[in-house]
Design a protein around this motif. Structure first.
Motif, mmCIF file in Angstrom:
data_model
loop_
_atom_site.group_PDB
_atom_site.id
_atom_site.type_symbol
_atom_site.label_atom_id
_atom_site.label_comp_id
_atom_site.label_asym_id
_atom_site.label_seq_id
_atom_site.Cartn_x
_atom_site.Cartn_y
_atom_site.Cartn_z
ATOM 1 N N UNK A 19 63.644 -11.729 39.441
ATOM 2 C CA UNK A 19 63.198 -11.316 40.762
ATOM 3 C C UNK A 19 62.712 -9.893 40.791
ATOM 4 N N UNK A 20 61.788 -9.631 41.726
ATOM 5 C CA UNK A 20 61.195 -8.306 41.855
ATOM 6 C C UNK A 20 60.807 -8.089 43.311
ATOM 7 N N UNK A 21 61.081 -6.889 43.832
ATOM 8 C CA UNK A 21 60.715 -6.542 45.203
ATOM 9 C C UNK A 21 60.041 -5.184 45.207
ATOM 10 N N UNK A 22 58.983 -5.057 46.004
ATOM 11 C CA UNK A 22 58.197 -3.821 46.039
ATOM 12 C C UNK A 22 57.902 -3.443 47.486
ATOM 13 N N UNK A 23 57.899 -2.166 47.772
ATOM 14 C CA UNK A 23 57.674 -1.686 49.133
ATOM 15 C C UNK A 23 56.242 -1.929 49.608
ATOM 16 N N UNK A 24 55.308 -2.117 48.662
ATOM 17 C CA UNK A 24 53.909 -2.267 49.028
ATOM 18 C C UNK A 24 53.237 -0.915 49.188
ATOM 19 N N UNK A 25 52.067 -0.911 49.821
ATOM 20 C CA UNK A 25 51.265 0.306 49.915
ATOM 21 C C UNK A 25 51.233 0.924 51.307
ATOM 22 N N UNK A 26 51.824 0.257 52.287
ATOM 23 C CA UNK A 26 51.708 0.718 53.672
ATOM 24 C C UNK A 26 53.057 1.024 54.311
ATOM 25 N N UNK A 27 54.037 0.161 54.108
ATOM 26 C CA UNK A 27 55.330 0.304 54.775
ATOM 27 C C UNK A 27 56.107 1.516 54.248
ATOM 28 N N UNK A 28 56.955 2.064 55.115
ATOM 29 C CA UNK A 28 57.754 3.240 54.733
ATOM 30 C C UNK A 28 59.089 2.856 54.107
ATOM 31 N N UNK A 29 59.534 1.650 54.336
ATOM 32 C CA UNK A 29 60.769 1.196 53.691
ATOM 33 C C UNK A 29 60.651 -0.285 53.389
ATOM 34 N N UNK A 30 61.509 -0.746 52.512
ATOM 35 C CA UNK A 30 61.462 -2.140 52.069
ATOM 36 C C UNK A 30 62.533 -2.934 52.803
ATOM 37 N N UNK A 31 62.092 -3.849 53.671
ATOM 38 C CA UNK A 31 63.014 -4.689 54.434
ATOM 39 C C UNK A 31 63.241 -6.045 53.777
ATOM 40 N N UNK A 32 62.576 -6.290 52.653
ATOM 41 C CA UNK A 32 62.819 -7.503 51.872
ATOM 42 C C UNK A 32 64.083 -7.332 51.029
#
Length: 283
Positions: A19-32
């Motif tokens: 598994x892998x989770x990434x904040x992405x390029x826009x959001x300020x925090x990772x809610x996943x």
């Protein structure tokens, strides 16, 4: 408990997971958040919502509550599986919620998974109410997961919201879950114009006192690959692009394929957090 750490291959009793989770390029925090429990054969992806850090709290709490519920189940209750066409691959075919159009099969694991989802919803809803948030508001999360006990031929799929479960088998990708969104409801009704937004959820865990999860049972085959993901992937990357990555997956390449999927989502905008978990069954 804490969410499962990324960048770790998990050896399940019947396969492998990464598994892998990434904040992405826009959001300020990772809610996943995601969870892989090797011993229980439990894999879950949650995509939280609610503003500020509420979504992260919701997804983390949901994973912990579901995990605790399943961990406390008496394993002796599942020694004898009913012989009732365990390869029920169509969502809702043997769902815990019957619409009267399909024969029901009572299986203990389906009942437990459904009750676990309801328990999580009750707890998160109570947290929202304790913060004086009105019904339908407050923190919430999607939840999509699979649960295959070590000695079971079949597994249970449970799903609320618009995270997804896909299966790759015989060079073909199949979406197992159905998005619980106004957009999908409109498509199912044959509407093709003036469609609602893709992210308008019909159901989530936490905001409302009741939830009706999609729960059903299916039987994996050796060589099956399952992808669990948040909408940060499937909202950015189309099915053909996802398929092109999955067709190259092997047990030794789960990490590589996971990173490729996350990078694809970011190349296409990365507007949301993106989480992927790949599960390969070898038995």
């Amino acid at each position: 408990m804490k969410a499962t750490p990324p960048n770790q291959i998990h050896r399940l009793a019947t396969g492998y997971a990464f598994g892998l989770s990434d904040i992405g390029l826009v959001r300020r925090n990772n809610e996943d958040n995601f969870l892989v429990d090797d011993a229980l054969g439990l894999v879950i992806v949650c995509d939280g919502m609610g503003g500020h850090d509420a979504g992260e709290v919701a997804s983390t709490e949901a994973l912990a509550l579901f995990h605790q519920f399943i961990a406390e189940v008496d394993p002796h209750a599942f020694h004898h599986e009913p012989r009732d066409d365990p390869d029920a691959t169509l969502p809702g075919r043997y769902s815990a919620q019957s619409d009267g159009t399909a024969p029901q099969r009572t299986h203990p694991a389906i009942t437990v998974a459904k009750r676990a989802v309801e328990h999580v919803n009750e707890r998160l809803y109570a947290m929202n109410r304790s913060d004086m948030r009105p019904e339908g508001r407050g923190m919430g999360t999607t939840m999509t997961g699979l649960w295959r006990q070590p000695h079971s031929a079949s597994m249970v799929v449970f799903h609320v919201g618009d995270s997804r479960l896909y299966r790759w088998r015989d060079n073909r990708m199949l979406q197992i879950t159905s998005d619980q969104t106004l957009y999908q409801k409109a498509l199912d009704a044959g509407i093709t114009v003036n469609l609602p937004g893709r992210n308008e959820l019909l159901q989530a865990i936490g905001p409302s006192p009741m939830v009706e999860p999609e729960v059903h049972r299916l039987t994996p085959r050796p060589g099956d690959l399952y992808l669990l993901c948040s909408d940060g992937l499937h909202g950015m990357v189309n099915d053909q692009q996802i398929s092109d990555v999955l067709r190259n997956a092997t047990p030794d390449a789960l990490a590589t394929c996971s990173h490729q999927l996350v990078e694809l989502a970011k190349q296409h905008g990365g507007k949301d957090n993106v989480t992927v978990v790949l599960v390969w069954f070898d038995a």
